[in-house]
Enzyme design. Structure first.
Site, PDB file in Angstrom:
ATOM      1  N   ASP A  22       0.808  -1.235   0.000  1.00  0.00           N
ATOM      2  CA  ASP A  22       0.000   0.000   0.000  1.00  0.00           C
ATOM      3  C   ASP A  22       0.835   1.275   0.000  1.00  0.00           C
ATOM      4  O   ASP A  22       0.331   2.333   0.400  1.00  0.00           O
ATOM      5  CB  ASP A  22      -0.957   0.043   1.203  1.00  0.00           C
ATOM      6  N   CYS A  59      -3.915  -6.258  -3.216  1.00  0.00           N
ATOM      7  CA  CYS A  59      -2.819  -7.126  -2.758  1.00  0.00           C
ATOM      8  C   CYS A  59      -2.693  -8.467  -3.478  1.00  0.00           C
ATOM      9  O   CYS A  59      -1.662  -8.756  -4.089  1.00  0.00           O
ATOM     10  CB  CYS A  59      -2.971  -7.380  -1.259  1.00  0.00           C
ATOM     11  N   HIS A 115      -0.687 -13.845   1.619  1.00  0.00           N
ATOM     12  CA  HIS A 115      -1.963 -13.405   1.047  1.00  0.00           C
ATOM     13  C   HIS A 115      -2.289 -14.063  -0.290  1.00  0.00           C
ATOM     14  O   HIS A 115      -2.896 -13.455  -1.176  1.00  0.00           O
ATOM     15  CB  HIS A 115      -2.005 -11.877   0.911  1.00  0.00           C
ATOM     16  N   ASP A 264       3.042  -2.983  -4.048  1.00  0.00           N
ATOM     17  CA  ASP A 264       2.079  -3.975  -4.548  1.00  0.00           C
ATOM     18  C   ASP A 264       0.846  -3.329  -5.162  1.00  0.00           C
ATOM     19  O   ASP A 264       0.155  -3.939  -5.969  1.00  0.00           O
ATOM     20  CB  ASP A 264       1.679  -4.962  -3.450  1.00  0.00           C
ATOM     21  N   ASN A 265       0.533  -2.099  -4.770  1.00  0.00           N
ATOM     22  CA  ASN A 265      -0.598  -1.361  -5.344  1.00  0.00           C
ATOM     23  C   ASN A 265      -0.503   0.093  -4.916  1.00  0.00           C
ATOM     24  O   ASN A 265       0.404   0.476  -4.172  1.00  0.00           O
ATOM     25  CB  ASN A 265      -1.945  -1.962  -4.935  1.00  0.00           C
TER      26      ASN A 265
END
Length: 535
Positions: A22, A59, A115, A264-265
């Site tokens: 994040d 994620c 995850h 990741d994002n």
């Protein structure tokens, strides 16, 4: 598996892949004015900054694409994330990146957030190519207690050593704990006998916003409490990377190493993150959700200290790293990624010309979309996005579509979030020249129907290759209260999967929606007051 010619150990580099969670486009020193990351800035400045680099908006998809080298539509993970109680995980029929590296003689280790599902032991990192694993299996945990909740009363401990629960580490801050583990791996391996692959998947800077107090103090001038805590968490990551690079030098790995740093994002502005000046946020297909921070640092780079505009996608790391490890193209047959090492190291043109951001048939369909609006080629109600050359097309509901400056004020009226431009969707189709308009301010869909039709046809092409969505109903047997108080695999490996039972979100009537809207507004106001007053 095919056996391939292996270069000598000295020729195969040690690979350290660092993934943050994040971290927004504006949340690193060389992009930001309020967050200090001297280590990351120095590594990026002495390496290659990737300024045309794309990831996924949430994620699980980013991790699945990194590990398999395949788009979500080819793994069945094109909708949402893998939730803790879902009997779902990375498909077993794909050979993972660490498995390929094991074949090529690498020692493989993962530290941090997985995850990618854990309902069966077959799903665990140690069964998917990692020699060792230390970290959390779910999407979000407390940084000190390692408790993870999936609803009221559905909380459990989530820190694992291999395939066992690591109860004895409770109370240690996760960023520090994970860094210590990586340094231990480096200290106990011989850099000259076997090449090493370490995947360090930080929990930071995902919520909850938790940081040791000494990291918050340097940001005391930031009035916004969420931004202050968030910045402190970024600083802990920066210090962690410093300690890891120091260990690489100390134990003799550095000169033959490749360090890759990636998010990741996109960041979440509601939780202190910032993607400014890009449009949108985490969970959206605007640039703020899918444009990633990334750089490569290595003594092996041929052209260093530069900014690369080569088009790179997170799926590209799979064939790129397999190639660096000495594998031939037969080991990456069928993946959606490209080997981009020459583009990164030598400044050559990227072999990638196109990115399918995603096609999600389960996401809420845009009310204004239709097959007619898609020129009879594509139903624009479906959430999808594609980039080809300079052009980017979005259909359906791409998500929150505003431009959000870094949070500066101590708080703000909750109503401000309702000013977003797409609160009443009027469109279901957008086209941008992303090279000339990286902030997505000028929609050219009406001026260039020719480009729109070409990209809609590309969506149709990709959709024909898609596998069914894997998004099963939640399983009550996953409840940590039934499994010793921890999140652990709850199904036997021999049990059959029921993929036909797709979890569907219940549609609520308008009265229920209105009540929820008012309730959410109340909690936003309450949270704003709490965050503003908490120091």
């Amino acid at each position: 598996f095919l056996r391939v010619f292996l270069p000598s150990t000295a020729q195969r580099p040690h690979i350290i892949f660092i993934l943050t969670d994040d971290q927004g486009f504006n949340d690193i020193g060389y992009h930001s004015s309020d967050i200090r990351t001297p280590t990351l800035d120095k590594l990026a400045a002495d390496g290659v900054k990737l300024e045309n680099y794309y990831i996924q908006p949430i994620c699980t998809p980013s991790r699945s694409q990194l590990i398999t080298g395949r788009y979500q539509i080819h793994t069945g993970l094109q909708h949402s994330i893998i939730r803790p109680r879902q009997p779902n995980c990375l498909p077993f029929d794909h050979v993972t990146l660490p498995q390929r590296l094991q074949e090529l003689g690498y020692s493989t280790h993962m530290v941090g957030k997985w995850h990618l599902g854990f309902y069966k032991k077959e799903c665990l990192p140690t069964r998917r190519g990692f020699d060792t694993y230390f970290g959390s299996l779910t999407g979000s945990v407390n940084y000190y207690t390692y408790n993870s909740c999936d609803g009221p009363g559905l909380c459990g401990f989530d820190l694992h050593e291999g395939e066992s629960v690591a109860w004895n580490h409770r109370g240690k801050y996760s960023t520090h704990l994970y860094t210590q583990r990586v340094r231990k791996i480096l200290a106990t391996q011989d850099p000259h006998s076997q090449p090493l692959f370490i995947f360090l998947s930080f929990q930071a800077v995902h919520t909850p916003l938790q940081s040791p107090r000494e990291y918050i103090y340097p940001y005391r001038e930031l009035e916004n409490v969420a931004r202050r805590r968030y910045a402190a968490m970024v600083s802990t990551v920066d210090e962690a990377v410093h300690n890891i690079t120091y260990a690489l030098r100390k134990y003799g790995y550095y000169q033959n190493s490749v360090i890759i740093f990636s998010t990741d994002n996109g960041g979440q502005p509601l939780s202190g993150g910032s993607n400014w000046p890009l449009r949108g946020r985490k969970g959206t297909y605007w640039e703020g959700g899918v444009r990633g921070l990334g750089f490569v640092h290595s003594p092996l780079l041929r052209k260093k200290r530069r900014v690369s505009k080569a088009l790179v996608h997170i799926t590209d790391w799979y064939p790129t790293l397999v190639g660096l490890a000495g594998g031939n193209e037969s080991l990456t047959k069928g993946v959606d990624g490209y080997n981009v090492w020459e583009a990164i190291s030598e400044g050559k043109e990227s072999p990638r010309l196109e990115i399918l951001h995603n096609i999600d048939p389960l996401y809420n369909h845009a009310r204004s979309g239709s097959l007619q609006k898609g020129y009879g080629i594509w139903n624009t109600a479906i959430q999808a996005s594609i980039r080809a050359g300079d052009w980017k097309l979005l259909t359906g509901d791409p998500g929150y579509g505003d431009w959000i400056p870094p949070p500066m004020l101590p708080g703000f009226p909750a109503e401000w979030w309702n000013l977003e431009r797409h609160i009443v969707p009027r469109k279901s189709l957008w086209l941008f020249n992303i090279s000339g308009d990286p902030y997505e301010r000028f929609d050219l869909s009406e001026q260039r129907p020719d480009v729109v039709k070409e990209l809609l046809a590309r969506l149709v092409y990709y959709n024909r290759t898609a596998v069914p969505v894997r998004y099963p109903s939640e399983d009550p047997r996953a409840d940590p209260n039934l499994n010793g108080g921890a999140w652990v695999p709850w199904m036997g490996d021999e049990e059959e999967d029921n993929w036909h039972r797709v979890y569907q979100k219940k549609n609520k009537d308008w009265k229920t929606k209105l009540k929820l809207s008012k309730g959410n507004s109340f909690f936003r106001r309450l949270n704003t007051r709490i965050m503003s007053n908490r120091i």
